[in-house]
Design a protein around this motif. Structure first.
Motif, PDB file in Angstrom:
ATOM      1  N   VAL A 164      -4.245   1.209  -0.794  1.00 23.11           N
ATOM      2  CA  VAL A 164      -3.602   2.024  -1.828  1.00 23.11           C
ATOM      3  C   VAL A 164      -4.245   3.412  -1.905  1.00 23.11           C
ATOM      4  N   SER A 165      -5.579   3.465  -1.960  1.00 26.37           N
ATOM      5  CA  SER A 165      -6.261   4.771  -2.034  1.00 26.37           C
ATOM      6  C   SER A 165      -6.020   5.599  -0.782  1.00 26.37           C
ATOM      7  N   SER A 166      -5.947   4.927   0.346  1.00 22.69           N
ATOM      8  CA  SER A 166      -5.760   5.667   1.596  1.00 22.69           C
ATOM      9  C   SER A 166      -4.423   6.396   1.573  1.00 22.69           C
ATOM     10  N   VAL A 167      -3.406   5.735   1.063  1.00 21.03           N
ATOM     11  CA  VAL A 167      -2.100   6.393   0.931  1.00 21.03           C
ATOM     12  C   VAL A 167      -2.149   7.447  -0.171  1.00 21.03           C
ATOM     13  N   GLY A 223       0.823  -1.213   0.000  1.00 21.23           N
ATOM     14  CA  GLY A 223       0.000   0.000   0.000  1.00 21.23           C
ATOM     15  C   GLY A 223       0.850   1.254   0.000  1.00 21.23           C
ATOM     16  N   GLU A 224       1.887   1.262   0.816  1.00 23.17           N
ATOM     17  CA  GLU A 224       2.789   2.414   0.850  1.00 23.17           C
ATOM     18  C   GLU A 224       3.500   2.611  -0.482  1.00 23.17           C
ATOM     19  N   ALA A 225       3.953   1.480  -1.050  1.00 23.79           N
ATOM     20  CA  ALA A 225       4.736   1.569  -2.284  1.00 23.79           C
ATOM     21  C   ALA A 225       3.864   2.033  -3.445  1.00 23.79           C
ATOM     22  N   MET A 226       2.683   1.440  -3.569  1.00 27.85           N
ATOM     23  CA  MET A 226       1.843   1.710  -4.721  1.00 27.85           C
ATOM     24  C   MET A 226       1.077   3.018  -4.573  1.00 27.85           C
ATOM     25  N   ILE A 268       1.864   2.420   8.211  1.00 26.14           N
ATOM     26  CA  ILE A 268       1.111   3.636   7.924  1.00 26.14           C
ATOM     27  C   ILE A 268      -0.081   3.387   7.006  1.00 26.14           C
ATOM     28  N   SER A 269       0.046   2.484   6.029  1.00 24.92           N
ATOM     29  CA  SER A 269      -1.096   2.318   5.117  1.00 24.92           C
ATOM     30  C   SER A 269      -2.260   1.623   5.817  1.00 24.92           C
ATOM     31  N   ASP A 270      -1.967   0.682   6.695  1.00 24.16           N
ATOM     32  CA  ASP A 270      -3.036   0.080   7.492  1.00 24.16           C
ATOM     33  C   ASP A 270      -3.672   1.123   8.405  1.00 24.16           C
ATOM     34  N   ASP A 271      -2.835   1.933   9.030  1.00 28.02           N
ATOM     35  CA  ASP A 271      -3.355   2.947   9.951  1.00 28.02           C
ATOM     36  C   ASP A 271      -4.278   3.919   9.228  1.00 28.02           C
ATOM     37  N   LEU A 272      -3.849   4.387   8.073  1.00 28.12           N
ATOM     38  CA  LEU A 272      -4.659   5.358   7.330  1.00 28.12           C
ATOM     39  C   LEU A 272      -5.987   4.733   6.898  1.00 28.12           C
ATOM     40  N   ILE A 308       2.456  14.697   6.867  1.00 23.75           N
ATOM     41  CA  ILE A 308       1.747  13.589   7.514  1.00 23.75           C
ATOM     42  C   ILE A 308       1.135  13.975   8.854  1.00 23.75           C
ATOM     43  N   SER A 309       1.793  14.820   9.639  1.00 21.87           N
ATOM     44  CA  SER A 309       1.211  15.110  10.957  1.00 21.87           C
ATOM     45  C   SER A 309      -0.033  15.977  10.811  1.00 21.87           C
TER      46      SER A 309
END
Lengths: 411, 411
Positions: free
Chosen positions: A222-225, A159-162, A186-190, B186-187
């Motif tokens: 992916v969209s969240s990032v 997710g972060e990469a894409m 971070i991508s899971d968190d977002l 990000i913050s």
């Protein structure tokens, strides 16, 4: 359990509600594992929702992640807090029937199984809405519920990469070392944060509409990032510019960067406004640069950012990070060392804001420091928002299956 | 404006509502600038809320940030979308009076002025609740509304540094280059997301309680970042361990890292489960490692992560990133190149998921590609969630001051 529950250790058979919390009265079932869906429901639980975490008999594998004390992962003390845990074997008819009964009495479901998994159990959105039309269903996945990559396994790193974040998390021309993770999932968190936000929004809309219908929400990593990519999409689409990593600098302000100190630590300094720039240059003994016409205004400073960074670093290298920070703060230049966890715990701010909460955890067998909820509400102390730590697997089977399921279904 | 509004260009005098969106009917006033509060309200606006952005006559300085086309910053096309813009000079009695009238008719206020600023205007929470007890007030600041650093200026970089994220965003032993930013604000983003989530939660609780009272929510950049620190606080508190940066690796799984390719690009690979590990090793011609008893199980692989990383890198270095990705995906090993914006735009996933929306923007004078909202709802196309792009400063003065303010106050 003792009769008098201590803070943080309510008897599992009678979980406490706090009528002051905004989501008290909202019942959410979590069919989640690892991070994204459980983080969404933890935020909802901090906000007062009654979250019922449905786990396989062996428990969410997240319970085994990372450092342990007394055989229990310390992260789960936080990640599972304020939730009820029940166990169900969803490969059996009885397990599915109990889940269905639970969902008949719920406001919302959050799930992050593979796309299609709940459908294969006969518990897809259509079946669930036939039974409980009010149900808000938030689904979290790596790539979403449709599209060409729907069935690929979801990993946070992907997710972060894409989504475009990892490309940016680098120093320019960094050739030998890979662009680092930002150190957390971070991508899971977002995605979890967006799931919580969208779910409560759907409940608000549902509860004021005459029909009171639930909906289905599709969230993906992916969209969240990608949603954080600022103006980069139109910059590329209209101007053909592909944003490149800037290290610790900002693309459109100077001087703002992170500078090495005498003790090997780093100091982030935001010196990018006219008055702050002057104070900063004066403090480091470079009035000449404050007066230099080339450095007039942000655009002038951006054009000469490398020269300014070198001047600031020449000064920070002479001092330990804490001393450099104190010196700059004395002249009101915003700056901060890069805090590690020890720095956080020792800083007066974290104490004064009640951000480090002692929570008695009977599984861990110790008082576990918990971070406070990130939001605080008038008249509610941060410690009142942590009602109990992550419970044992199935700790609330009796409460939920013997008492809650005897209630009428909600609609 | 033409009589027939094109998609993305509604006449400012008659903004469209979409009854299908969950927050349609929620009126939110934004007293925000730059990123955190405006990001919160943009998410609320995407969700259907009627967001009224109050700007000084010159406009939010964010309108000048970053790349411009036709004299307008392209980021603001996104950051200001779905909002109404009104201008008020809050240094004048008339400006304050109009803001007060607006807030008398609103569900919520989101503000990110310095702590104490709205109080100095006579518009602090107490005064606002005396006038409109229903108002939910979400306040975003660098360090929060109390505590020792309350009055320090808030910069996103400081939130990242002090919340613990920047310390982690580094390669181990990275001595010459500073730990990079993750490339976005990000913050601010996190605080804005939490503000949106907490605000809607407070509205849900308010609207189902008999009293219907609003509340005050205190959000800060440092806590928002700190909330993502996983199990690191109890790891330090109970075990004395201070989490250190891991570069692109994970602390408790292997092999998962980011590897250099023949074309200078990077490939993130998540090979950390028993079956995926075997497929990965077989594909790169290292069955010997798949069979090696030292590599049995995640703990064995973690103990030998460096050796595995070297074996994988030796293979990725022989191929361009795209080819390496294709080869690994063919054997179902999760991986991704680090996408830049061009990669995103060219990838079939982003197209198939309707993540890149063409929005006509009369200020920019072009069709501006917008990222879709990160959440999608059953039966609502992503393009229907972008009702109009960031409007001109004060575009809705007439609509708001001539029509909306003639309505009765809400309570």
């Amino acid at each position: 359990m003792p009769d008098e529950a201590k803070p943080g250790t309510p008897p599992p058979e009678a979980p406490r509600e706090d009528p002051r919390l905004p989501l008290t009265g909202l019942r959410v079932v979590e069919l989640g594992h690892y991070i994204a869906a459980p983080f969404a429901t933890r935020l909802l639980a901090d906000l007062g929702a009654e979250v019922i975490k449905v786990e396989p008999p062996g428990g969410d594998p997240h319970r085994d992640w990372g450092a342990r004390v007394n055989g229990h992962a310390v992260w789960f003390s936080i990640h599972g807090r304020n939730k009820l845990s029940v166990t169900l074997d969803l490969r059996t008819a009885e397990g599915k029937e109990k889940l269905r009964a639970l969902l008949a009495r719920a406001d919302a479901l959050v799930e992050n199984l593979r796309p299609g998994a709940i459908e294969r159990m006969g518990l897809g959105p259509e079946a669930l809405h036939a039974m409980n039309p009010r149900l808000v269903i938030a689904r979290v996945s790596g790539y979403g519920q449709d599209g060409p990559y729907r069935d690929k396994p979801a990993f946070g790193a992907i997710g972060e990469a894409m989504g475009g974040l990892r490309h940016l998390t680098a120093n320019p021309g960094q050739a030998d070392l890979p662009p680092p993770r930002c150190g957390v999932s971070i991508s899971d968190d977002l995605a979890g944060m967006y799931a919580a936000m969208a779910l409560v929004s759907a409940c608000w809309g549902r509860d004021r509409s005459p029909e009171g219908k639930g909906t289905v929400i599709d969230l993906d990593l992916v969209s969240s990032v990608f949603s954080l990519m600022e103006g980069m999409l139109p910059e590329y689409g209209l101007l053909g510019r592909v944003r490149q990593p800037m290290g610790a600098a900002l693309p459109s302000a100077a001087p703002t960067n992170t500078y090495p100190c005498a003790d090997g630590k780093w100091l982030a300094v935001a010196g990018n406004s006219d008055p702050i720039f002057r104070r900063l240059m004066t403090r480091i003994g470079r009035e000449d640069l404050a007066d230099d016409p080339r450095m007039a205004g942000n655009s002038g400073r951006c054009a000469n950012a490398a020269e300014l960074d070198e001047a600031i670093a020449a000064w920070t290298r002479t001092l330990p990070a804490k001393e450099a920070q104190d010196a700059l703060e004395a002249v009101e230049v915003p700056c901060s060392r890069l805090f590690d966890m020890k720095d956080c715990v020792e800083d007066p701010h974290f104490q004064a804001r009640d951000m480090l909460l002692p929570v008695e955890d009977p599984l861990i067998g110790a008082t576990v420091p918990h971070p406070a909820a990130p939001f605080r509400f008038q008249g509610i102390a941060p410690r009142d928002m942590v009602r109990w730590p992550g419970p044992a697997v199935g700790a609330h089977n009796e409460h939920v299956f013997e008492s809650l399921l005897k209630q009428e279904a909600k609609p």
